[in-house]
Design an enzyme around this catalytic site. Structure first.
Site, PDB file in Angstrom:
ATOM      1  N   HIS A  99     -11.417 -71.295  10.863  1.00 31.01           N
ATOM      2  CA  HIS A  99     -12.994 -70.879  10.960  1.00 31.01           C
ATOM      3  C   HIS A  99     -13.336 -69.662  10.031  1.00 31.01           C
ATOM      4  O   HIS A  99     -12.821 -68.128   9.840  1.00 31.01           O
ATOM      5  CB  HIS A  99     -14.164 -70.345  12.248  1.00 31.01           C
ATOM      6  CG  HIS A  99     -12.929 -69.996  13.225  1.00 31.01           C
ATOM      7  ND1 HIS A  99     -11.975 -69.187  13.820  1.00 31.01           N
ATOM      8  CD2 HIS A  99     -13.404 -68.213  13.480  1.00 31.01           C
ATOM      9  CE1 HIS A  99     -11.434 -68.832  14.898  1.00 31.01           C
ATOM     10  NE2 HIS A  99     -12.150 -67.698  13.940  1.00 31.01           N
ATOM     11  N   HIS A 101     -16.274 -66.741   9.947  1.00 34.03           N
ATOM     12  CA  HIS A 101     -17.474 -66.747  10.045  1.00 34.03           C
ATOM     13  C   HIS A 101     -18.346 -65.967   9.083  1.00 34.03           C
ATOM     14  O   HIS A 101     -17.852 -65.774   7.637  1.00 34.03           O
ATOM     15  CB  HIS A 101     -17.369 -65.047  10.325  1.00 34.03           C
ATOM     16  CG  HIS A 101     -16.102 -64.811  11.927  1.00 34.03           C
ATOM     17  ND1 HIS A 101     -17.162 -65.119  12.715  1.00 34.03           N
ATOM     18  CD2 HIS A 101     -14.912 -65.202  11.732  1.00 34.03           C
ATOM     19  CE1 HIS A 101     -15.509 -65.130  14.127  1.00 34.03           C
ATOM     20  NE2 HIS A 101     -14.629 -65.238  13.325  1.00 34.03           N
TER      21      HIS A 101
END
Ligand code: AMP
Ligand code: ZN
Length: 113
Positions: A99, A101
């Site tokens: 992921h 951010h």
């Protein structure tokens, strides 16, 4: 899908999330514990453990980066923002599904903790 993975469950709609962008390959949603006024996570729909596990040649990379750019534009972060990918335990990664951010809406500090 990895049945144990929180972000796979988010992608599958089994865990609720505030979605901000969806494409064929990528989902972006708001972090449940935001560290800035804007804190969005951009994830591949496919389960990939982390940065080092997605081959550089994978077409998922350009899809992920395009989605990050779209989130940045959509969230109005023209004045600046920060992208973070935490990797492994010592890198501060707590969810083992790749992921990015996207953090913004305030001035960032350096160095990060
Ligand atoms: P990292 O520490 O880089 O692995 O980041 C994991 C992030 O996922 C943290 O910022 C958490 O607040 C966030 N998070 C964990 N569970 C959820 C969830 N169900 N929905 C949205 N964000 C989550
Ligand atoms: Zn996963």
């Amino acid at each position: 899908m990895d049945e144990q993975c929180i972000f796979c469950q988010v992608v599958a709609g089994e865990i609720p999330a505030t979605r901000v962008l969806e494409t064929d390959q990528v989902l972006a949603f708001r972090d449940i514990n935001p560290q800035a006024p804007v804190h969005v996570l951009v994830v591949p729909r496919e389960h990939v453990t982390g940065f080092g596990e997605l081959p550089a040649s994978s077409p998922t990379w350009p899809a992920l980066l395009a989605a990050v750019q779209e989130v940045v534009r959509g969230e109005g972060l023209d004045n600046g923002y920060r992208l973070v990918i935490n990797n492994g335990a010592r890198g501060g990664q707590t969810v083992p599904h790749l992921h990015v951010h996207v953090l913004g809406g305030r001035a960032m500090q350096w160095p990060p903790g």
